[in-house]
Design a protein around this motif. Structure first.
Motif, PDB file in Angstrom:
ATOM      1  N   ALA A   1       0.779  -1.229  -0.022  1.00 26.96           N
ATOM      2  CA  ALA A   1      -0.076   0.100  -0.097  1.00 26.96           C
ATOM      3  C   ALA A   1       0.748   1.217  -0.121  1.00 26.96           C
ATOM      4  N   LEU A   2       1.941   1.201   0.884  1.00 24.86           N
ATOM      5  CA  LEU A   2       2.940   2.333   0.841  1.00 24.86           C
ATOM      6  C   LEU A   2       3.593   2.586  -0.649  1.00 24.86           C
ATOM      7  N   TRP A   3       3.663   1.455  -1.238  1.00 22.97           N
ATOM      8  CA  TRP A   3       4.409   1.488  -2.655  1.00 22.97           C
ATOM      9  C   TRP A   3       3.570   2.142  -3.472  1.00 22.97           C
ATOM     10  N   VAL A   4       2.264   1.783  -3.553  1.00 23.95           N
ATOM     11  CA  VAL A   4       1.031   2.342  -4.387  1.00 23.95           C
ATOM     12  C   VAL A   4       1.140   3.768  -4.204  1.00 23.95           C
ATOM     13  N   TRP A   5       1.192   4.384  -2.910  1.00 26.41           N
ATOM     14  CA  TRP A   5       1.175   5.887  -2.595  1.00 26.41           C
ATOM     15  C   TRP A   5       2.268   6.314  -3.168  1.00 26.41           C
ATOM     16  N   SER A   6       3.499   6.024  -2.968  1.00 24.95           N
ATOM     17  CA  SER A   6       5.052   6.558  -3.089  1.00 24.95           C
ATOM     18  C   SER A   6       5.410   6.322  -4.588  1.00 24.95           C
TER      19      SER A   6
END
Length: 286
Positions: free
Chosen positions: A56-61
């Motif tokens: 999820a953090l990867w999709v945001w960043s």
């Protein structure tokens, strides 16, 4: 090791969902449920939850529609997590319910479940997620192709050097701040005094975005050939790519932008493929 496999698998699955799923939230939900079930039956629920959080953090960043707000750093942090989990947490002896029935043989011996998940996660990551990493590297280097008034105005055509006015896209689909409305003449803008011409028939091959297919295939081949120790074939394949792209690079003139674009993108792509192969090799021999 299982943490690295689940993290790479979650990140790769998230990028495939947002690239190809018609309804992203359904794709995210389905992928999350499948991954949680996989973590449950393999007695690795906590590593899988950690993988979903990192995904999820990867999709945001690392957004796919605009430049990454954090640049290249999410890829560096992800690499550190993957390497650290392989170095500090080797393959487990007990793999839960699935370990009781797991059996996967190869010419080199039995493959443990954790190693299989790491290989699968690395392979999935090499598909769409690595495209985002290469794009972030190109964004950071600003290696944009110069505007060529005589080149094709189709940004997806091979050898095109003009971005459509105001769309914020470079020739390879990489978002760039340099594509401003004053950098090219809009295609729809009429020219005073020019006779009206019929719209030419569009070649269906002009919209073929080969980079999205060539890049993943290239990285998968780099990983497989490296693990198989087929270094002469690997070198021949990488040399062939340079030979194929040489005519386009040779038209670069004095700026060198095309050469830089090709070198940066290719080197980052090769490093990702080699890193995935090294990670799997290290896990297999640890």
């Amino acid at each position: 090791m299982i943490l690295a496999g689940f993290v790479l698998l979650a990140v790769g699955a998230a990028d495939l969902v947002r690239q190809f799923a018609p309804r992203r939230w359904i794709g995210y939900l389905a992928a999350g449920i499948i991954l949680l079930l996989l973590g449950s039956v393999s007695d690795a629920l906590l590593p899988m939850i950690a993988g979903l959080v990192i995904g999820a953090l990867w999709v945001w960043s690392m957004p796919s529609e605009r430049p990454a707000p954090l640049g290249f750093w999410p890829a560096v942090l992800l690499a550190l997590v993957a390497v650290g989990s392989v170095v500090w947490f080797p393959a487990r002896v007990d793999s839960g319910m699935i370990g009781a029935v797991w059996s996967l043989r190869s010419p080199f011996g039995d493959i443990p479940f954790d190693l299989a998940m790491l290989s699968l996660g690395a392979g999935v990551f090499l598909l769409e997620s690595s495209n985002l990493v290469v794009r972030a590297a190109l964004d950071g280097e600003h290696t944009w192709r110069p505007i060529d008034r005589g080149a094709s105005t189709d940004p997806t055509a091979v050898g095109s050097a003009v971005a459509p006015a105001g769309d914020g896209q470079s020739v390879a689909g990489v978002a760039t701040d340099d594509a401003r409305p004053d950098t090219a003449t809009p295609l729809s803008a009429p020219i005073l005094g020019a006779p009206a011409e019929a719209t030419p028939t569009r070649d269906p091959r002009a919209g073929f975005q080969g980079g999205r297919l060539i890049g993943p295939l290239e990285r998968i081949l780099v990983m497989i050939l490296t693990l198989a120790a087929a270094y002469p074939i690997l070198a021949a394949m990488l040399a062939a790519k340079g030979i194929v792209r040489f005519p386009e690079i040779s038209r670069d003139g004095e700026t060198g932008a095309r050469a830089e674009y090709f070198l940066v993108g290719s080197l980052v792509s090769w490093v990702i493929g080699l890193s995935a192969a090294f990670l799997v090799w290290w896990a297999a021999h640890s």
